[in-house]
Design a protein around this motif. Structure first.
Motif, PDB file in Angstrom:
ATOM      1  N   UNK A 168       0.856  -1.188   0.000  1.00 21.94           N
ATOM      2  CA  UNK A 168       0.000   0.000   0.000  1.00 21.94           C
ATOM      3  C   UNK A 168       0.891   1.237   0.000  1.00 21.94           C
ATOM      4  N   UNK A 169       1.313   1.723  -1.173  1.00 21.83           N
ATOM      5  CA  UNK A 169       2.247   2.857  -1.231  1.00 21.83           C
ATOM      6  C   UNK A 169       1.717   4.123  -0.573  1.00 21.83           C
ATOM      7  N   UNK A 170       0.382   4.285  -0.516  1.00 21.51           N
ATOM      8  CA  UNK A 170      -0.208   5.518   0.015  1.00 21.51           C
ATOM      9  C   UNK A 170      -0.494   5.437   1.511  1.00 21.51           C
ATOM     10  N   UNK A 171       0.062   4.452   2.172  1.00 19.81           N
ATOM     11  CA  UNK A 171      -0.201   4.266   3.599  1.00 19.81           C
ATOM     12  C   UNK A 171       0.178   5.496   4.424  1.00 19.81           C
ATOM     13  N   UNK A 172       1.175   6.238   3.974  1.00 13.46           N
ATOM     14  CA  UNK A 172       1.658   7.394   4.742  1.00 13.46           C
ATOM     15  C   UNK A 172       1.034   8.709   4.280  1.00 13.46           C
ATOM     16  N   UNK A 173      -0.007   8.649   3.457  1.00 17.59           N
ATOM     17  CA  UNK A 173      -0.597   9.888   2.925  1.00 17.59           C
ATOM     18  C   UNK A 173      -1.069  10.820   4.040  1.00 17.59           C
ATOM     19  N   UNK A 174      -1.923  10.333   4.921  1.00 17.72           N
ATOM     20  CA  UNK A 174      -2.451  11.183   5.988  1.00 17.72           C
ATOM     21  C   UNK A 174      -1.382  11.592   7.004  1.00 17.72           C
ATOM     22  N   UNK A 175      -0.482  10.678   7.421  1.00 15.94           N
ATOM     23  CA  UNK A 175       0.598  11.134   8.307  1.00 15.94           C
ATOM     24  C   UNK A 175       1.437  12.259   7.702  1.00 15.94           C
ATOM     25  N   UNK A 176       1.761  12.166   6.412  1.00 14.41           N
ATOM     26  CA  UNK A 176       2.543  13.229   5.765  1.00 14.41           C
ATOM     27  C   UNK A 176       1.749  14.527   5.738  1.00 14.41           C
ATOM     28  N   UNK A 177       0.453  14.448   5.435  1.00 15.57           N
ATOM     29  CA  UNK A 177      -0.371  15.653   5.384  1.00 15.57           C
ATOM     30  C   UNK A 177      -0.396  16.358   6.737  1.00 15.57           C
ATOM     31  N   UNK A 178      -0.518  15.575   7.815  1.00 19.76           N
ATOM     32  CA  UNK A 178      -0.538  16.170   9.162  1.00 19.76           C
ATOM     33  C   UNK A 178       0.836  16.745   9.523  1.00 19.76           C
ATOM     34  N   UNK A 179       1.905  16.016   9.196  1.00 21.05           N
ATOM     35  CA  UNK A 179       3.250  16.470   9.552  1.00 21.05           C
ATOM     36  C   UNK A 179       3.651  17.719   8.769  1.00 21.05           C
ATOM     37  N   UNK A 180       3.354  17.739   7.470  1.00 21.36           N
ATOM     38  CA  UNK A 180       3.721  18.902   6.667  1.00 21.36           C
ATOM     39  C   UNK A 180       2.879  20.121   7.044  1.00 21.36           C
ATOM     40  N   UNK A 181       1.637  19.906   7.472  1.00 26.15           N
ATOM     41  CA  UNK A 181       0.818  21.019   7.961  1.00 26.15           C
ATOM     42  C   UNK A 181       1.425  21.609   9.227  1.00 26.15           C
ATOM     43  N   UNK A 182       1.923  20.737  10.116  1.00 30.67           N
ATOM     44  CA  UNK A 182       2.547  21.212  11.356  1.00 30.67           C
ATOM     45  C   UNK A 182       3.808  22.012  11.069  1.00 30.67           C
ATOM     46  N   UNK A 183       4.629  21.541  10.123  1.00 27.04           N
ATOM     47  CA  UNK A 183       5.877  22.252   9.815  1.00 27.04           C
ATOM     48  C   UNK A 183       5.587  23.601   9.166  1.00 27.04           C
ATOM     49  N   UNK A 184       4.623  23.639   8.252  1.00 25.61           N
ATOM     50  CA  UNK A 184       4.294  24.901   7.579  1.00 25.61           C
ATOM     51  C   UNK A 184       3.708  25.910   8.554  1.00 25.61           C
ATOM     52  N   UNK A 185       2.796  25.454   9.423  1.00 23.89           N
ATOM     53  CA  UNK A 185       2.191  26.356  10.411  1.00 23.89           C
ATOM     54  C   UNK A 185       3.250  26.909  11.352  1.00 23.89           C
ATOM     55  N   UNK A 186       4.177  26.055  11.796  1.00 24.66           N
ATOM     56  CA  UNK A 186       5.243  26.500  12.691  1.00 24.66           C
ATOM     57  C   UNK A 186       6.145  27.516  12.005  1.00 24.66           C
ATOM     58  N   UNK A 187       6.516  27.232  10.752  1.00 27.06           N
ATOM     59  CA  UNK A 187       7.347  28.182  10.019  1.00 27.06           C
ATOM     60  C   UNK A 187       6.667  29.525   9.839  1.00 27.06           C
ATOM     61  N   UNK A 188       5.392  29.499   9.488  1.00 30.08           N
ATOM     62  CA  UNK A 188       4.645  30.748   9.292  1.00 30.08           C
ATOM     63  C   UNK A 188       4.534  31.533  10.595  1.00 30.08           C
ATOM     64  N   UNK A 189       4.179  30.865  11.692  1.00 24.60           N
ATOM     65  CA  UNK A 189       4.008  31.563  12.964  1.00 24.60           C
ATOM     66  C   UNK A 189       5.336  32.115  13.486  1.00 24.60           C
ATOM     67  N   UNK A 190       6.428  31.401  13.262  1.00 22.18           N
ATOM     68  CA  UNK A 190       7.727  31.892  13.735  1.00 22.18           C
ATOM     69  C   UNK A 190       8.146  33.150  12.973  1.00 22.18           C
ATOM     70  N   UNK A 191       7.917  33.155  11.650  1.00 24.35           N
ATOM     71  CA  UNK A 191       8.224  34.352  10.867  1.00 24.35           C
ATOM     72  C   UNK A 191       7.276  35.486  11.249  1.00 24.35           C
ATOM     73  N   UNK A 192       6.009  35.151  11.466  1.00 20.43           N
ATOM     74  CA  UNK A 192       5.040  36.174  11.867  1.00 20.43           C
ATOM     75  C   UNK A 192       5.450  36.821  13.185  1.00 20.43           C
TER      76      UNK A 192
END
Length: 409
Positions: A168-192
């Motif tokens: 099942x190659x897409x097994x990590x789809x949702x984990x990646x979506x949650x992790x990348x959302x966390x990294x982007x939000x953190x980056x945005x808030x730190x710059x803000x």
């Protein structure tokens, strides 16, 4: 900052190599380091060859989009938001449309398309820079968000897992979506925080709410699909959108009676100029990373982390995935190689391999992005770029580990 980091890589590698030689008796360590220098120099040229073709292709299509007025249209639509986030960028400036296209390409996992678009955006932002050697607030925000790389469809990770025999190659789809959302939000808030961006502004709040609802709908839709259907939809969406963008650019340009061929060639020439300037920065950064890896400094760091985890009686299964996490900020190709090695050594669906795949999809290689994007425009003083981007990386790694324990623990 880049000067300090680059020098630090060599000093840490030198200290680690001396320990390997004098204490551990590894008499081959210095030959390994020298070999790594030549390997990384060769890798830099190989990356540059691929990037050269990609830059030429996409900057040609982007020139058509610019002449057709598409970039300016995007800039007008997003003017109210960017007026709050990037007050130094005038409304309607072409950089805004290019930044939007870059984020869209990253979100769809289209790395080859995202890089030349991002470089074009940085060059447009540089035209507004009163001090060409120092990064502006707008450039920092753009680069941090680019490095944190909100990825909605990680097609490349699915491909790696499929190549290694994942059922099942897409097994990590949702984990990646949650992790990348966390990294982007953190980056945005730190710059803000560093730039005092008004997050309570109604326009900013509306966009953040809209993005949150959009991500939530994607996750809900993904949960309703089977693994096979999700894989097909992801691959089809990425390729359809990529080719659709090309057709829109060319078709709209023809409708506006633009000589699309000559316009494409004119933009493609710019790819040659950018590529020519990038190679020295790539060689410098990748060689420093290669020396750090060959010296054994990363292995020493992993052993230390494992010892700390054992001291607190913690589960150390995630430690075997940390080579990918530790290398990812420095080199995407090295992290990719370590991800594949983890899959081969521990099994494609083992816990370390799942964590490593999630980490790989959560962010972009920070120092590679830093070297390429700032190197292309000659910026030497990065200000708070590195700190904010590394904080986003850390958030992505922590979220990847936590989400994988939640999904697969």
């Amino acid at each position: 900052m880049l000067n300090i980091l680059w020098l630090g890589f060599f000093l840490i590698a030198a200290a680690s190599a001396l320990i390997q030689w004098a204490v551990l008796g590894n008499h081959q360590i210095f030959s390994q380091i020298v070999a790594s220098l030549f390997e990384m120099a060769t890798l830099s040229v190989q990356i540059m060859i691929v990037l050269f073709g990609t830059l030429t292709l996409w900057l040609g299509f982007l020139r058509i989009a610019e002449h057709a007025g598409l970039v300016n249209t995007l800039a007008r639509w997003l003017g109210p938001l960017f007026a709050r986030l990037m007050p130094g960028v005038p409304r309607g400036h072409p950089a805004i449309g290019l930044i939007t296209l870059n984020f869209a390409a990253n979100g769809l996992g289209l790395d080859n398309a995202a890089t030349p678009i991002g470089l074009r955006a940085m060059r447009e932002l540089q035209t507004l820079n009163p001090d060409p050697l120092t990064a502006t607030n707008a450039q920092i925000l753009f680069l941090v968000l680019n490095a944190s790389s909100l990825t909605l469809i990680p097609v490349s990770i699915f491909m790696y897992r499929l190549q290694q025999g994942a059922p099942d190659p897409t097994l990590v789809f949702l984990p990646i979506l949650l992790a990348t959302s966390a990294s982007t939000l953190t980056g945005f808030l730190s710059v803000a925080f560093m730039q005092r961006i008004p997050l309570r502004d109604p326009v900013v709040l509306m966009w953040m709410l809209g993005i949150t609802l959009f991500l939530g709908s994607i996750m809900a839709g993904a949960l309703s699909l089977s693994a096979a259907a999700l894989s097909q939809v992801s691959a089809l969406t990425g390729n359809l959108v990529l080719f659709g963008i090309i057709i829109i650019f060319v078709g709209f340009g023809a409708w506006r009676k633009i000589d699309v061929y000559e316009t494409f060639v004119s933009g493609a020439r710019e790819g040659f100029d950018i590529a020519k300037d990038l190679l020295p920065y790539l060689v410098a950064m990748l060689c420093a990373v290669g020396v750090l890896r060959a010296s054994g400094a990363l292995d020493i760091a992993l052993d230390g982390i494992r010892w700390i985890v054992h001291a607190f009686s913690g589960d150390d299964r995630f430690v075997d995935a940390l080579p990918t996490a530790l290398v990812k900020p420095f080199s995407g190709s090295a992290a990719r190689a370590l991800l594949i090695e983890t899959m081969q050594h521990h099994g494609v669906d083992s816990f370390p391999a799942l964590v490593a795949a999630t980490v790989q999809g959560s962010t972009e290689p920070t120092f590679y992005v830093l070297a390429v994007y700032y190197g292309a425009i000659g910026v030497q003083r990065a200000r708070h770029t590195v700190g904010c981007a590394l904080l986003a990386d850390l958030a992505g790694v922590i979220a990847s580990i936590a989400v994988c324990y939640w999904f697969f623990g």
